[in-house]
Design a protein around this motif. Structure first.
Motif, PDB file in Angstrom:
ATOM      1  N   TRP A  33      84.943  69.568  99.514  1.00 51.20           N
ATOM      2  CA  TRP A  33      84.277  68.709  98.455  1.00 51.20           C
ATOM      3  C   TRP A  33      85.043  69.103  97.060  1.00 51.20           C
ATOM      4  O   TRP A  33      84.787  68.362  95.941  1.00 51.20           O
ATOM      5  N   GLN A  34      86.032  70.133  96.967  1.00 53.30           N
ATOM      6  CA  GLN A  34      86.616  70.511  95.935  1.00 53.30           C
ATOM      7  C   GLN A  34      87.383  69.357  95.068  1.00 53.30           C
ATOM      8  O   GLN A  34      87.354  69.512  93.774  1.00 53.30           O
ATOM      9  N   GLN A  35      87.998  68.526  95.760  1.00 55.57           N
ATOM     10  CA  GLN A  35      88.699  67.435  95.020  1.00 55.57           C
ATOM     11  C   GLN A  35      87.800  66.655  94.367  1.00 55.57           C
ATOM     12  O   GLN A  35      88.334  66.083  93.511  1.00 55.57           O
ATOM     13  N   LEU A  36      86.541  66.423  94.686  1.00 55.12           N
ATOM     14  CA  LEU A  36      85.845  65.656  93.831  1.00 55.12           C
ATOM     15  C   LEU A  36      85.183  66.477  92.541  1.00 55.12           C
ATOM     16  O   LEU A  36      84.435  65.799  91.775  1.00 55.12           O
ATOM     17  N   TYR A  37      85.460  67.625  92.456  1.00 52.66           N
ATOM     18  CA  TYR A  37      84.893  68.567  91.494  1.00 52.66           C
ATOM     19  C   TYR A  37      85.973  69.477  91.211  1.00 52.66           C
ATOM     20  O   TYR A  37      85.801  70.661  91.136  1.00 52.66           O
ATOM     21  N   PRO A  38      87.268  68.937  90.437  1.00 56.85           N
ATOM     22  CA  PRO A  38      88.320  69.931  90.411  1.00 56.85           C
ATOM     23  C   PRO A  38      87.907  70.895  89.092  1.00 56.85           C
ATOM     24  O   PRO A  38      88.670  71.707  89.068  1.00 56.85           O
ATOM     25  N   GLU A  39      86.965  70.823  88.549  1.00 61.98           N
ATOM     26  CA  GLU A  39      86.753  71.391  87.032  1.00 61.98           C
ATOM     27  C   GLU A  39      85.801  72.866  87.683  1.00 61.98           C
ATOM     28  O   GLU A  39      85.568  73.629  86.887  1.00 61.98           O
ATOM     29  N   GLU A  40      85.353  72.558  88.909  1.00 60.34           N
ATOM     30  CA  GLU A  40      84.398  73.782  89.403  1.00 60.34           C
ATOM     31  C   GLU A  40      85.362  74.494  90.286  1.00 60.34           C
ATOM     32  O   GLU A  40      86.052  74.094  91.179  1.00 60.34           O
ATOM     33  N   SER A  41      84.775  75.998  90.341  1.00 55.18           N
ATOM     34  CA  SER A  41      85.283  77.004  91.065  1.00 55.18           C
ATOM     35  C   SER A  41      84.188  77.347  92.264  1.00 55.18           C
ATOM     36  O   SER A  41      83.244  76.928  92.140  1.00 55.18           O
ATOM     37  N   LEU A  42      84.735  78.048  93.095  1.00 51.50           N
ATOM     38  CA  LEU A  42      84.085  78.668  94.121  1.00 51.50           C
ATOM     39  C   LEU A  42      82.539  79.379  93.648  1.00 51.50           C
ATOM     40  O   LEU A  42      81.573  79.152  94.032  1.00 51.50           O
ATOM     41  N   ALA A  43      82.915  79.999  92.633  1.00 52.47           N
ATOM     42  CA  ALA A  43      81.632  80.578  91.847  1.00 52.47           C
ATOM     43  C   ALA A  43      80.722  79.673  91.334  1.00 52.47           C
ATOM     44  O   ALA A  43      79.540  80.045  91.537  1.00 52.47           O
ATOM     45  N   ASP A  44      81.199  78.610  90.731  1.00 53.29           N
ATOM     46  CA  ASP A  44      80.186  77.415  90.525  1.00 53.29           C
ATOM     47  C   ASP A  44      79.535  76.886  91.564  1.00 53.29           C
ATOM     48  O   ASP A  44      78.329  76.802  91.702  1.00 53.29           O
ATOM     49  N   PHE A  45      80.108  76.686  92.730  1.00 53.79           N
ATOM     50  CA  PHE A  45      79.642  76.286  94.007  1.00 53.79           C
ATOM     51  C   PHE A  45      78.229  77.308  94.387  1.00 53.79           C
ATOM     52  O   PHE A  45      77.129  76.988  94.863  1.00 53.79           O
ATOM     53  N   ILE A  46      78.744  78.533  94.287  1.00 58.12           N
ATOM     54  CA  ILE A  46      77.910  79.514  94.594  1.00 58.12           C
ATOM     55  C   ILE A  46      76.793  79.512  93.518  1.00 58.12           C
ATOM     56  O   ILE A  46      75.483  79.577  94.219  1.00 58.12           O
ATOM     57  N   ALA A  47      76.807  79.370  92.333  1.00 53.22           N
ATOM     58  CA  ALA A  47      75.810  79.400  91.481  1.00 53.22           C
ATOM     59  C   ALA A  47      74.782  78.028  91.553  1.00 53.22           C
ATOM     60  O   ALA A  47      73.478  78.262  91.437  1.00 53.22           O
ATOM     61  N   ASP A  48      75.539  76.948  91.891  1.00 51.20           N
ATOM     62  CA  ASP A  48      74.461  75.839  92.220  1.00 51.20           C
ATOM     63  C   ASP A  48      73.805  76.034  93.325  1.00 51.20           C
ATOM     64  O   ASP A  48      72.566  75.818  93.300  1.00 51.20           O
ATOM     65  N   LEU A  49      74.179  76.788  94.299  1.00 49.84           N
ATOM     66  CA  LEU A  49      73.422  77.009  95.456  1.00 49.84           C
ATOM     67  C   LEU A  49      72.358  77.942  95.429  1.00 49.84           C
ATOM     68  O   LEU A  49      71.060  77.611  95.728  1.00 49.84           O
ATOM     69  N   ARG A  50      72.663  79.037  94.369  1.00 45.95           N
ATOM     70  CA  ARG A  50      71.606  80.075  94.109  1.00 45.95           C
ATOM     71  C   ARG A  50      70.406  79.318  93.442  1.00 45.95           C
ATOM     72  O   ARG A  50      69.304  79.533  93.502  1.00 45.95           O
ATOM     73  N   ALA A  51      70.858  78.267  92.350  1.00 40.53           N
ATOM     74  CA  ALA A  51      69.791  77.649  91.576  1.00 40.53           C
ATOM     75  C   ALA A  51      69.085  76.816  92.452  1.00 40.53           C
ATOM     76  O   ALA A  51      67.714  76.600  92.171  1.00 40.53           O
ATOM     77  N   SER A  52      69.454  76.408  93.594  1.00 42.08           N
ATOM     78  CA  SER A  52      68.708  75.377  94.653  1.00 42.08           C
ATOM     79  C   SER A  52      67.565  76.323  95.370  1.00 42.08           C
ATOM     80  O   SER A  52      66.877  75.731  96.412  1.00 42.08           O
ATOM     81  N   THR A  53      67.453  77.588  95.048  1.00 41.57           N
ATOM     82  CA  THR A  53      66.565  78.615  95.983  1.00 41.57           C
ATOM     83  C   THR A  53      65.220  78.779  94.971  1.00 41.57           C
ATOM     84  O   THR A  53      64.346  79.517  95.540  1.00 41.57           O
ATOM     85  N   ALA A  54      65.292  78.150  93.848  1.00 42.57           N
ATOM     86  CA  ALA A  54      63.922  78.430  92.853  1.00 42.57           C
ATOM     87  C   ALA A  54      62.804  77.537  93.734  1.00 42.57           C
ATOM     88  O   ALA A  54      62.975  76.767  94.363  1.00 42.57           O
TER      89      ALA A  54
END
Length: 166
Positions: A33-54
């Motif tokens: 899905w990177q084409q739908l989120y061109p401003e986000e990096s792989l690190a952003d995807f990692i951070a988003d997933l980490r946030a969903s573990t709260a």
């Protein structure tokens, strides 16, 4: 949740139980899905997933595993699109590894998320998809509108979470 069929067993667990899956999932999601989120990096995807573990319902991510092998994911997010609508929450990150597609894994992930929503008093759920509208319609989703988003046409859909529906 444990689903068994013939010699294989699939379970769906909260990502917080298997945080070692975060980087693999982030790579899969980024590649898909990177084409739908061109401003986000792989690190952003990692951070988003980490946030969903709260330990809160939104955001949450669940992973499907077969014989302890990671095969898919689904998330519940407060927002999944940058639009001027107050709609929340959103089904996001429905991903099944290509080797495990066409086996009902996606349906089981959606069912699991729907049950989670019901248990957490979520009344309706949104999603957007560039190409899977008919799939979601067969599962009870309704088109809200079609619109251009990040250079693609996408369908925004909604589904009521009722006490009876699976």
């Amino acid at each position: 949740m444990l689903i068994t069929s013939s010699n294989q067993s699939m379970d769906i667990v909260d990502l917080a139980q298997v945080p070692q899956a975060i980087e693999t999932l982030a790579r899969w999601h980024y590649d898909e899905w990177q084409q739908l989120y061109p401003e986000e990096s792989l690190a952003d995807f990692i951070a988003d997933l980490r946030a969903s573990t709260a330990a809160i319902p939104v955001p949450s991510t669940f992973v499907a595993r077969e014989n302890d092998v990671l095969i898919g994911s689904i998330s519940l997010l407060e927002r999944d699109m940058e639009i001027d609508e107050p709609w929340t929450p959103w089904l996001a990150n429905l991903f099944v590894h290509p080797d495990y597609r066409q086996r009902g894994v996606g349906k089981q992930l959606i069912k699991h998320l729907t049950q989670f929503c019901r248990a957490n008093a979520v009344k309706q759920l949104y999603l957007f998809t560039p190409e899977s509208r008919s799939y979601y319609e067969t599962l009870g989703w309704t088109l809200v509108r079609r619109q251009a988003y990040k250079g693609q046409m996408v369908d925004i859909m909604v589904r009521a979470i009722s006490a009876e529906a699976p």
